[in-house]
Every structure is written in C-alpha cells, then in structure tokens.
Motif scaffolding. Structure first.
Motif, PDB file in Angstrom:
ATOM      1  N   TYR A 115      -3.370   6.137  -6.895  1.00 51.87           N
ATOM      2  CA  TYR A 115      -3.318   6.574  -5.501  1.00 51.87           C
ATOM      3  C   TYR A 115      -3.963   7.962  -5.344  1.00 51.87           C
ATOM      4  O   TYR A 115      -4.697   8.223  -4.386  1.00 51.87           O
ATOM      5  N   TYR A 116      -3.675   8.847  -6.294  1.00 53.40           N
ATOM      6  CA  TYR A 116      -4.226  10.198  -6.209  1.00 53.40           C
ATOM      7  C   TYR A 116      -5.749  10.169  -6.308  1.00 53.40           C
ATOM      8  O   TYR A 116      -6.451  10.810  -5.502  1.00 53.40           O
ATOM      9  N   LEU A 117      -6.282   9.437  -7.282  1.00 54.75           N
ATOM     10  CA  LEU A 117      -7.735   9.388  -7.463  1.00 54.75           C
ATOM     11  C   LEU A 117      -8.421   8.775  -6.245  1.00 54.75           C
ATOM     12  O   LEU A 117      -9.498   9.233  -5.828  1.00 54.75           O
ATOM     13  N   LEU A 118      -7.826   7.756  -5.653  1.00 54.34           N
ATOM     14  CA  LEU A 118      -8.400   7.156  -4.450  1.00 54.34           C
ATOM     15  C   LEU A 118      -8.383   8.141  -3.281  1.00 54.34           C
ATOM     16  O   LEU A 118      -9.314   8.168  -2.475  1.00 54.34           O
ATOM     17  N   SER A 119      -7.343   8.963  -3.216  1.00 55.54           N
ATOM     18  CA  SER A 119      -7.284   9.963  -2.143  1.00 55.54           C
ATOM     19  C   SER A 119      -8.350  11.032  -2.306  1.00 55.54           C
ATOM     20  O   SER A 119      -8.833  11.593  -1.324  1.00 55.54           O
ATOM     21  N   GLN A 120      -8.727  11.308  -3.562  1.00 54.02           N
ATOM     22  CA  GLN A 120      -9.747  12.318  -3.840  1.00 54.02           C
ATOM     23  C   GLN A 120     -11.168  11.750  -3.753  1.00 54.02           C
ATOM     24  O   GLN A 120     -12.135  12.511  -3.740  1.00 54.02           O
ATOM     25  N   HIS A 121     -11.294  10.430  -3.702  1.00 52.05           N
ATOM     26  CA  HIS A 121     -12.605   9.777  -3.670  1.00 52.05           C
ATOM     27  C   HIS A 121     -12.593   8.716  -2.570  1.00 52.05           C
ATOM     28  O   HIS A 121     -12.501   7.514  -2.845  1.00 52.05           O
ATOM     29  N   PRO A 122     -12.707   9.144  -1.324  1.00 50.85           N
ATOM     30  CA  PRO A 122     -12.612   8.194  -0.198  1.00 50.85           C
ATOM     31  C   PRO A 122     -13.682   7.106  -0.239  1.00 50.85           C
ATOM     32  O   PRO A 122     -13.460   6.005   0.277  1.00 50.85           O
ATOM     33  N   ASP A 123     -14.843   7.379  -0.849  1.00 53.04           N
ATOM     34  CA  ASP A 123     -15.869   6.342  -0.946  1.00 53.04           C
ATOM     35  C   ASP A 123     -15.400   5.186  -1.825  1.00 53.04           C
ATOM     36  O   ASP A 123     -15.691   4.016  -1.544  1.00 53.04           O
ATOM     37  N   LYS A 124     -14.661   5.516  -2.887  1.00 52.31           N
ATOM     38  CA  LYS A 124     -14.125   4.470  -3.758  1.00 52.31           C
ATOM     39  C   LYS A 124     -13.012   3.702  -3.042  1.00 52.31           C
ATOM     40  O   LYS A 124     -12.892   2.472  -3.190  1.00 52.31           O
ATOM     41  N   ALA A 125     -12.196   4.413  -2.290  1.00 55.81           N
ATOM     42  CA  ALA A 125     -11.130   3.753  -1.533  1.00 55.81           C
ATOM     43  C   ALA A 125     -11.721   2.795  -0.504  1.00 55.81           C
ATOM     44  O   ALA A 125     -11.179   1.698  -0.276  1.00 55.81           O
ATOM     45  N   THR A 126     -12.839   3.183   0.100  1.00 54.36           N
ATOM     46  CA  THR A 126     -13.498   2.315   1.079  1.00 54.36           C
ATOM     47  C   THR A 126     -13.983   1.026   0.418  1.00 54.36           C
ATOM     48  O   THR A 126     -13.820  -0.071   0.965  1.00 54.36           O
ATOM     49  N   LYS A 127     -14.575   1.150  -0.774  1.00 51.50           N
ATOM     50  CA  LYS A 127     -15.032  -0.045  -1.501  1.00 51.50           C
ATOM     51  C   LYS A 127     -13.853  -0.947  -1.869  1.00 51.50           C
ATOM     52  O   LYS A 127     -13.951  -2.175  -1.802  1.00 51.50           O
ATOM     53  N   LEU A 128     -12.740  -0.327  -2.257  1.00 53.94           N
ATOM     54  CA  LEU A 128     -11.552  -1.097  -2.630  1.00 53.94           C
ATOM     55  C   LEU A 128     -11.026  -1.871  -1.425  1.00 53.94           C
ATOM     56  O   LEU A 128     -10.718  -3.071  -1.520  1.00 53.94           O
ATOM     57  N   ARG A 129     -10.944  -1.206  -0.286  1.00 52.45           N
ATOM     58  CA  ARG A 129     -10.437  -1.870   0.922  1.00 52.45           C
ATOM     59  C   ARG A 129     -11.382  -2.980   1.368  1.00 52.45           C
ATOM     60  O   ARG A 129     -10.938  -4.031   1.851  1.00 52.45           O
ATOM     61  N   ALA A 130     -12.680  -2.764   1.202  1.00 51.96           N
ATOM     62  CA  ALA A 130     -13.647  -3.807   1.568  1.00 51.96           C
ATOM     63  C   ALA A 130     -13.450  -5.055   0.714  1.00 51.96           C
ATOM     64  O   ALA A 130     -13.552  -6.185   1.216  1.00 51.96           O
ATOM     65  N   GLU A 131     -13.153  -4.860  -0.564  1.00 52.87           N
ATOM     66  CA  GLU A 131     -12.894  -6.009  -1.435  1.00 52.87           C
ATOM     67  C   GLU A 131     -11.649  -6.755  -0.973  1.00 52.87           C
ATOM     68  O   GLU A 131     -11.633  -7.994  -0.951  1.00 52.87           O
ATOM     69  N   HIS A 132     -10.614  -6.024  -0.587  1.00 51.07           N
ATOM     70  CA  HIS A 132      -9.385  -6.674  -0.134  1.00 51.07           C
ATOM     71  C   HIS A 132      -9.620  -7.415   1.181  1.00 51.07           C
ATOM     72  O   HIS A 132      -9.054  -8.502   1.390  1.00 51.07           O
ATOM     73  N   ASP A 133     -10.454  -6.846   2.078  1.00 48.41           N
ATOM     74  CA  ASP A 133     -10.806  -7.552   3.314  1.00 48.41           C
ATOM     75  C   ASP A 133     -11.523  -8.865   3.002  1.00 48.41           C
ATOM     76  O   ASP A 133     -11.267  -9.899   3.624  1.00 48.41           O
ATOM     77  N   GLU A 134     -12.415  -8.811   2.020  1.00 50.72           N
ATOM     78  CA  GLU A 134     -13.202  -9.995   1.683  1.00 50.72           C
ATOM     79  C   GLU A 134     -12.345 -11.091   1.060  1.00 50.72           C
ATOM     80  O   GLU A 134     -12.491 -12.276   1.388  1.00 50.72           O
ATOM     81  N   VAL A 135     -11.430 -10.712   0.178  1.00 49.82           N
ATOM     82  CA  VAL A 135     -10.633 -11.703  -0.545  1.00 49.82           C
ATOM     83  C   VAL A 135      -9.423 -12.156   0.257  1.00 49.82           C
ATOM     84  O   VAL A 135      -9.063 -13.349   0.235  1.00 49.82           O
ATOM     85  N   LEU A 136      -8.807 -11.238   0.984  1.00 46.98           N
ATOM     86  CA  LEU A 136      -7.541 -11.526   1.655  1.00 46.98           C
ATOM     87  C   LEU A 136      -7.655 -11.613   3.171  1.00 46.98           C
ATOM     88  O   LEU A 136      -6.649 -11.827   3.853  1.00 46.98           O
ATOM     89  N   GLY A 137      -8.864 -11.418   3.697  1.00 45.77           N
ATOM     90  CA  GLY A 137      -9.031 -11.446   5.144  1.00 45.77           C
ATOM     91  C   GLY A 137      -8.798 -10.086   5.757  1.00 45.77           C
ATOM     92  O   GLY A 137      -8.228  -9.183   5.134  1.00 45.77           O
TER      93      GLY A 137
END
Length: 501
Positions: free
Chosen positions: A294-316
């Motif tokens: 959670y901490y690393l994702l908060s420090q790297h918003p670009d990575k968090a954006t990619k992670l959320r995009a993957e969840h949108d793609e797989v889970l809707g």
C-alpha cells in the motif's frame, strides 16, 4: 575478513558503519549485511564475508553470490542452523516445527501439509477469504470517514490473521472485530522470542513459566479443531482446510468413527507445533508486506493506476461487484499478472526475512563459481543474505526503485529480466516457504478488493527519520519476534476514491 577485534570481533567495525551511514537504531539487523557490502565491496566480490558478532549472535559466513547460496540451499540443502530448534523456537514449538526440523521428520511433515498449501486448494478457499476481506473493507471505510490517522499494519495484521484462520483451521477468528484469545496469547508468547542477544528477555526469570502457561492455553484452543476435524471429516462440505488435508492420512487409517476422537496425544502435539508456526509466519510476515505494498503504491501513483486498470479489465468497472465475481470464480486472481508483479517487487524491496541460516557439516566448503576459490564453513552458521542480493545492482537494474514491470518481462535478454537464483524472498530449493502461495493468493485478493476504492496517504511526522530514501523503512520491534516490520506500523490516512478517478 573485515577488520577484527580480539575482544569484540566485528562489533567495532559494525558500530563504525552504523555511525558513518547514520543508520537509525531501530533499523532491522538484516540490513547491516547490505552496509557491509557498501563498506567492503572488494570483499563482497569474493562472494562471502566471515562475520564474528559474538556474543550478540553466532559467528557466520554471510553469502552474497546467488550461485553460492544455491550450493547450500538448492544443490545440497543443508540442515537448519542448530540454534533455531534448540534455542530460539524451542520454547514456542519445542523446536519441532516445519521451519526447524530436519531429515525424514521434516520430509514427512512437509508431505503432510503440502496438499493444504497447494495453489489449487487455496483457490478453493478464496470464497471464505472474501468474507474476511469484506470486513477489512468496512474497517477502511470507517477510517476514511473519520479522517483519523491509523496504523495500517494493525489493520493488515488483523486481516491476515483472519485469513489464515480460515485457511488453516476453517474457523472465523474475528480478530478484526473482537479480541481473540488464541492470537493474543500467541502474540504474548512471540514477544518472548529473540533471534539476537536480548538480555532483558534472556534473564527474565518468569520467561519459562510464561511460556508454559501460553503453550497450555494455545493447546487448549487448538486441540478441539484437530479432534473435531478428525471426527467429522466426511461431513466437511466443499474445500478442505490445511488441517483437514493434513489429517487425511490419519482419517484413512482410522475408518471406525468412534475411534477418531481418540487422536494420539503425540499426533496432536506435533500438529499444534506446525499450526503455531503457520499462524505466526502466515500473519506476521504477510501483514508487513501488505502494508509496504500500500505504501509503495501511494508513492508511485502511476503504478497504482496500472494496477487499477488491470482490476477494471479483469473484474469490470464496478468495484462493488468484484467480491461476488471472485467468489464465483477464484481463478480470476490468476488473470492479474501486474498485481502479482506488484507483490513480487514489494517483496524484493522489503523482504520480511533477511535470508536462511544453515548448519555446516565437517569438511564443508563453498566455491566461488567464477574464480573457483573454496571457502571453509565448518563450525559457522551459513547465512544467505537475501536482503542484500535483492537490492544488488549487479543483478537488478535501478535496484532501489519500485519497478513491478521487471516481473512482466519474458525476454531473457532484456536487462530487467530477473537473473537465475537471484529472486529468493521465500528462499529456494526443497525448503522454500510452504506458505508462499497463500501469501500470493491473499495479497492479490486483498488488493483486488481495495485499491480501487481506497488509497493511503502516509502520515509520518514532519521530522520523522528518513533512511534508504523512505520513512517506511524496516525495523526490529522489540515487542515481537525479530522479523522485519514497517516503521511505526505505517501511520496513514485512508482516503476514499471516487469511482473512475
């Protein structure tokens, strides 16, 4: 060998390194090996360093080269260092747990518990895990609504305890919502363990008595699960827990239902020792890894954006529907390679354990694979300095940066492609961590159900110490066993995200 004092061994040299590099006093001890590498690079290039830290610890050979580590962990898996079973974990498990035992005893225990920790079985337990993550979601919502600063590691500890309770015992410990006698007792007992010299604990005259009391309470808490599972094995519907699958051979050998309640006391004791180490390792290390993610994702918003995009793609696109989708099809977690890469990169940067410790037999040598130089090891603890290897720029380009993409690379010629034998936060070889698949499943699940709804904002004080570029460095918490924890439990504010933002 680094400069050695006749009276104080290498403690003087290590103290000087602490002063020179301004290492905070609470930094976890496994990071000293990285600073030995920085201070004496010409020695580390030889692949090993002899380190004498008596009486704080045992004289050792610290290894830095991945192929040297492979010699005593993979190619010839040496026994665990004797002090693990005879000193450090003896009061906790009698030195009779899966981490410390060796030989045929270890092989039998590993074979007994492997089915429960298989990827297939753990996925079958995901619907139960989802129930616990929904409680975690609720706690995060409350924290977001209040706007108060919370210690995120407290939250991640509770959720990982509840998940391992479901996976191992098949019960709801409800640690997230109410006190658990089992876990509060276990935490109290873990606070008595020390892996480095701790005079306060060592000289405590009440320590043996307290261990006796704690062992008795924990046995009384765990034994009914074992006996009840044996008696009602055929009545268990759906997925089988780790304990249930471990009891399969006993149940098959005892076809008479009336006899199953008479589980041999020695079998119960042995099972409890293993369960205790699973409960400890299964929550303590996973909780701090999750907090660091959670901490690393908060420090790297670009990575968090990619992670959320993957969840949108797989889970809707609707996060509120994700839990039901995963319940219906847990294999969706296997369709999230970037989520897995985030976990792997978090473990690379912040491994909870510094490496393995093994016992050297007489006449044993380690050989540098490039130079052919042989180093004697008998009489010393052999240590794989995994924490150093995982940040070594020789093997990891931009080694101190958070780059999950390095675990997405498939081309072996790509500079980011992980070098053989270098990625070992769970160690490698036959004695690798039995719970690594559980860590992978639960952290992918928790991230999939939370990162689109929440983000965290660290709330470290203005003047909080910064070390290795972060305030969230790994510390040794004197109140718990000496695995690495996140600084101050990671104080954060939880923020609710607007859908689609």
């Amino acid at each position: 060998m680094i400069p050695h004092s006749f009276l104080f061994g290498h403690l003087v040299a290590i103290a000087k390194i602490h002063i020179k590099h301004k290492i905070p006093p609470d930094v976890n001890g496994h990071w000293i090996f990285r600073h030995l590498e920085l201070e004496y690079p010409e020695l580390v290039r030889k692949g090993i360093i002899y380190v004498d830290v008596w009486p704080i610890g045992f004289p050792m050979v610290a290894t830095y080269h991945p192929d040297i580590m492979a010699q005593f962990i993979q190619e010839n898996s040496l026994p665990k260092f004797w002090a693990l079973s005879q000193v450090e974990f003896k009061p906790f498990t009698g030195g009779k747990d899966l981490v410390t035992i060796d030989g045929n005893e270890w092989k039998q225990a590993r074979a007994m518990f492997n089915p429960g920790f298989s990827a297939r079985n753990l996925l079958s337990l995901v619907p139960d895990m989802v129930e616990e993550v929904l409680v975690f979601q609720g706690r995060l919502r409350q924290a977001a609504t209040s706007g108060e600063v919370v210690k995120l590691e407290d939250y991640t500890t509770d959720i990982t305890i509840d998940i391992i309770g479901r996976a191992v015992l098949g019960t709801r410990l409800k640690t997230q919502t109410q006190p658990s006698r089992l876990m509060s007792t276990m935490k109290s007992q873990l606070s008595l363990i020390f892996l480095e010299l701790d005079l306060k604990k060592l000289l405590n005259p009440l320590r043996p008595f307290r261990n006796w009391i704690y062992n008795r309470i924990i046995r009384n808490e765990l034994a009914p699960y074992i006996i009840n599972t044996a008696q009602n094995y055929e009545k268990i519907e759906g997925a089988k827990t780790v304990v249930a699958l471990a009891l399969k051979s006993y149940v098959n050998e005892t076809p008479d239902y009336s006899d199953r309640g008479n589980v041999p006391p020695e079998f119960i004791e042995r099972a409890i020792n293993h369960i205790k180490i699973f409960m400890f390792a299964g929550h303590d290390t996973t909780a701090t890894v999750l907090a660091h993610a959670y901490y690393l994702l908060s420090q790297h918003p670009d990575k968090a954006t990619k992670l959320r995009a993957e969840h949108d793609e797989v889970l809707g696109p609707d996060p509120s529907a994700a839990a039901d989708l995963i319940r219906a099809d847990p294999t969706l977690l296997n369709m999230m390679p970037y989520t897995l890469a985030v976990l792997r990169e978090t473990l690379r940067l912040f491994p909870p354990a510094g490496g393995s410790v093994r016992q050297s037999p007489p006449g044993h040598f380690l050989t540098h694979p490039e130079t052919g130089v042989r180093y004697p090891t008998h009489g010393l603890m052999i240590h794989s300095s995994v924490v150093t290897l995982l940040r070594d720029p020789t093997y990891w380009p931009d080694a101190d940066s958070f780059i999950p993409e390095r675990f997405m690379v498939r081309d072996e010629n790509d500079p980011l492609y992980p070098v053989r034998n270098t990625y070992r936060p769970f160690e490698m070889g036959p004695r690798n961590c039995i719970g690594q698949e559980l860590v992978s499943v639960e952290i992918r699940l928790i991230l999939a159900l939370t990162v689109r709804e929440f983000e965290v904002e660290d709330a470290y004080p203005q003047g909080a110490p910064l070390w290795m570029g972060t305030k969230a460095y790994q510390i040794t918490n004197p109140e718990v066993v000496a695995t690495a924890h996140i600084k101050d439990g990671l104080p954060v504010r939880i923020k609710s995200r607007k859908q689609g933002s």
